[in-house]
Design a protein around this motif. Structure first.
Motif, PDB file in Angstrom:
ATOM      1  N   UNK A 106      -9.407   0.863   4.250  1.00 53.26           N
ATOM      2  CA  UNK A 106      -9.565  -0.166   5.236  1.00 53.26           C
ATOM      3  C   UNK A 106      -8.679  -1.375   4.603  1.00 53.26           C
ATOM      4  N   UNK A 107      -8.571  -1.779   3.376  1.00 51.29           N
ATOM      5  CA  UNK A 107      -7.684  -2.735   2.992  1.00 51.29           C
ATOM      6  C   UNK A 107      -6.071  -2.513   3.477  1.00 51.29           C
ATOM      7  N   UNK A 108      -5.651  -1.351   3.173  1.00 43.58           N
ATOM      8  CA  UNK A 108      -4.172  -0.932   3.431  1.00 43.58           C
ATOM      9  C   UNK A 108      -4.159  -1.138   5.150  1.00 43.58           C
ATOM     10  N   UNK A 307      -9.654   2.524   9.164  1.00 37.33           N
ATOM     11  CA  UNK A 307      -9.538   3.474   7.696  1.00 37.33           C
ATOM     12  C   UNK A 307      -8.619   4.627   7.981  1.00 37.33           C
ATOM     13  N   UNK A 308      -8.601   4.931   9.190  1.00 32.93           N
ATOM     14  CA  UNK A 308      -7.597   6.253   9.324  1.00 32.93           C
ATOM     15  C   UNK A 308      -6.000   5.618   9.516  1.00 32.93           C
ATOM     16  N   UNK A 309      -5.946   4.657   9.907  1.00 32.78           N
ATOM     17  CA  UNK A 309      -4.540   3.893  10.077  1.00 32.78           C
ATOM     18  C   UNK A 309      -4.161   3.504   8.364  1.00 32.78           C
ATOM     19  N   UNK A 310      -5.166   3.094   7.669  1.00 26.04           N
ATOM     20  CA  UNK A 310      -5.024   2.685   6.308  1.00 26.04           C
ATOM     21  C   UNK A 310      -4.600   3.722   5.513  1.00 26.04           C
ATOM     22  N   UNK A 311      -5.473   5.138   5.622  1.00 27.47           N
ATOM     23  CA  UNK A 311      -5.073   6.281   4.918  1.00 27.47           C
ATOM     24  C   UNK A 311      -3.646   6.703   5.243  1.00 27.47           C
ATOM     25  N   UNK A 312      -3.227   6.704   6.652  1.00 27.92           N
ATOM     26  CA  UNK A 312      -1.976   7.229   6.761  1.00 27.92           C
ATOM     27  C   UNK A 312      -0.809   6.186   6.245  1.00 27.92           C
ATOM     28  N   UNK A 313      -1.097   5.041   6.163  1.00 26.87           N
ATOM     29  CA  UNK A 313      -0.193   3.987   5.728  1.00 26.87           C
ATOM     30  C   UNK A 313      -0.157   4.286   4.110  1.00 26.87           C
ATOM     31  N   UNK A 314      -1.294   4.321   3.490  1.00 23.53           N
ATOM     32  CA  UNK A 314      -1.261   4.667   2.225  1.00 23.53           C
ATOM     33  C   UNK A 314      -0.363   5.865   1.808  1.00 23.53           C
TER      34      UNK A 314
END
Length: 321
Positions: A106-108, A307-314
């Motif tokens: 979420x944060x990422x 959270x899906x976007x953040x997981x991908x960015x992470x």
């Protein structure tokens, strides 16, 4: 992130899957699916269902899980699922699986979103070189701190900040917290503000107000509050003040003058209560340190896919380091 990576957002209620790729500097989501967690005994079974429905066979994955992650393993906080990256690789023939906390994702996601995705709760001026608190209640209460590293790189620090002890600050809150302490033992911000604690908070309010406990949905609680029911109005107000008090504490502890980003389904439903003067006071009034947060902005992020976007960015950033 040239190749597509499977991403997942695994919370206490739903499981969301998608394929993600970066195109023209933006992360794009494809093959999205949302599954009800109650329909599966294990996370592996939910993932198998997604593969059966889509016919996909991705080789890389990053799953954001609502629980503390250690050594590639996690036990979800609000669901009896144990997940292991190694087991997933063995069973589903992944080349690589990363498991991260859901609020890490979420944060990422925050730096990946344009200003259009944010709603102002409290005005201020963010300091871009300082940390950002990303927090808020959904089924549980997630907390993360986002640190800028420069060159569009970010580091996320997560723990179990939602389980910090709740701090009542007026007579009604002390009365309700006393009932919760008697019945539940430890009273955390998650217990007071999140979906998992709502039944306990409702029961405590009924005892304090001398009313019988009813089966009332969160939506009906809000309708009754809007119609002038004092108990439900004060119940929602207490949850909002708990959120603003918690993020104020976290901002003080982390020097997070980069701002506060609120997330989570509960937060979205009570945003007008977060703007009430008494909730704002919980954030800003800090005794001799009240001036510290006087210009710290608070924003609400709107994006169910965050959270899906953040997981991908992470995942993309970690694979580059």
């Amino acid at each position: 992130m040239g190749d597509r990576v499977l991403v997942g957002d695994v919370g206490g209620t739903n499981v969301r899957f998608a394929l993600a790729k970066r195109a023209d500097g933006k992360i794009e989501i494809e093959e999205f699916a949302k599954l009800a967690g109650d329909n599966f005994d294990t996370f592996d079974a939910a993932l198998q269902q997604y593969f059966d429905d889509t016919g996909l066979t991705p080789k890389q994955a990053c799953f954001a899980m609502a629980g503390p992650v250690q050594g590639g393993e996690v036990e979800l906080t609000n669901r009896n699922w144990q997940v292991s990256a190694k087991r997933l690789c063995d069973r589903f023939e992944f080349d690589d699986v990363q498991i991260i906390n859901d609020f890490t994702a979420m944060a990422r996601s925050v730096p990946e979103h344009s200003p259009d995705y944010f709603e102002e709760v409290l005005t201020g001026e963010e300091k871009p070189d300082l940390p950002v608190i990303v927090a808020g209640p959904g089924t549980g209460f997630g907390v993360a701190t986002l640190f800028p590293l420069g060159d569009d790189a970010w580091r996320v620090l997560t723990g179990e900040g939602g389980h910090i002890a709740y701090a009542p600050r007026d007579t009604l809150e002390f009365d309700v917290a006393s009932v919760l302490m008697r019945d539940q033992g430890y009273v955390s911000n998650e217990l007071v503000a999140s979906g998992m604690g709502l039944e306990y908070v409702h029961s405590a309010f009924c005892e304090v107000f001398g009313r019988d406990m009813e089966d009332v949905s969160p939506e009906d609680m809000r309708k009754r509050a809007d119609a002038g029911d004092e108990m439900f109005d004060q119940l929602i107000a207490m949850r909002a003040k708990a959120v603003m008090g918690a993020v104020g504490d976290l901002a003080l502890a982390n020097g997070a003058l980069g701002g506060i980003v609120l997330a989570g389904g509960v937060t979205e439903r009570i945003v007008d209560y977060l703007r009430r003067p008494e909730a704002i006071a919980r954030f800003r009034e800090r005794g001799p340190m009240s001036g510290y947060l006087a210009n710290c902005p608070v924003r609400l992020m709107h994006d169910p896919e965050a959270p899906l976007i953040g997981a991908a960015a992470y995942y993309a950033q970690e694979m580059q380091t």
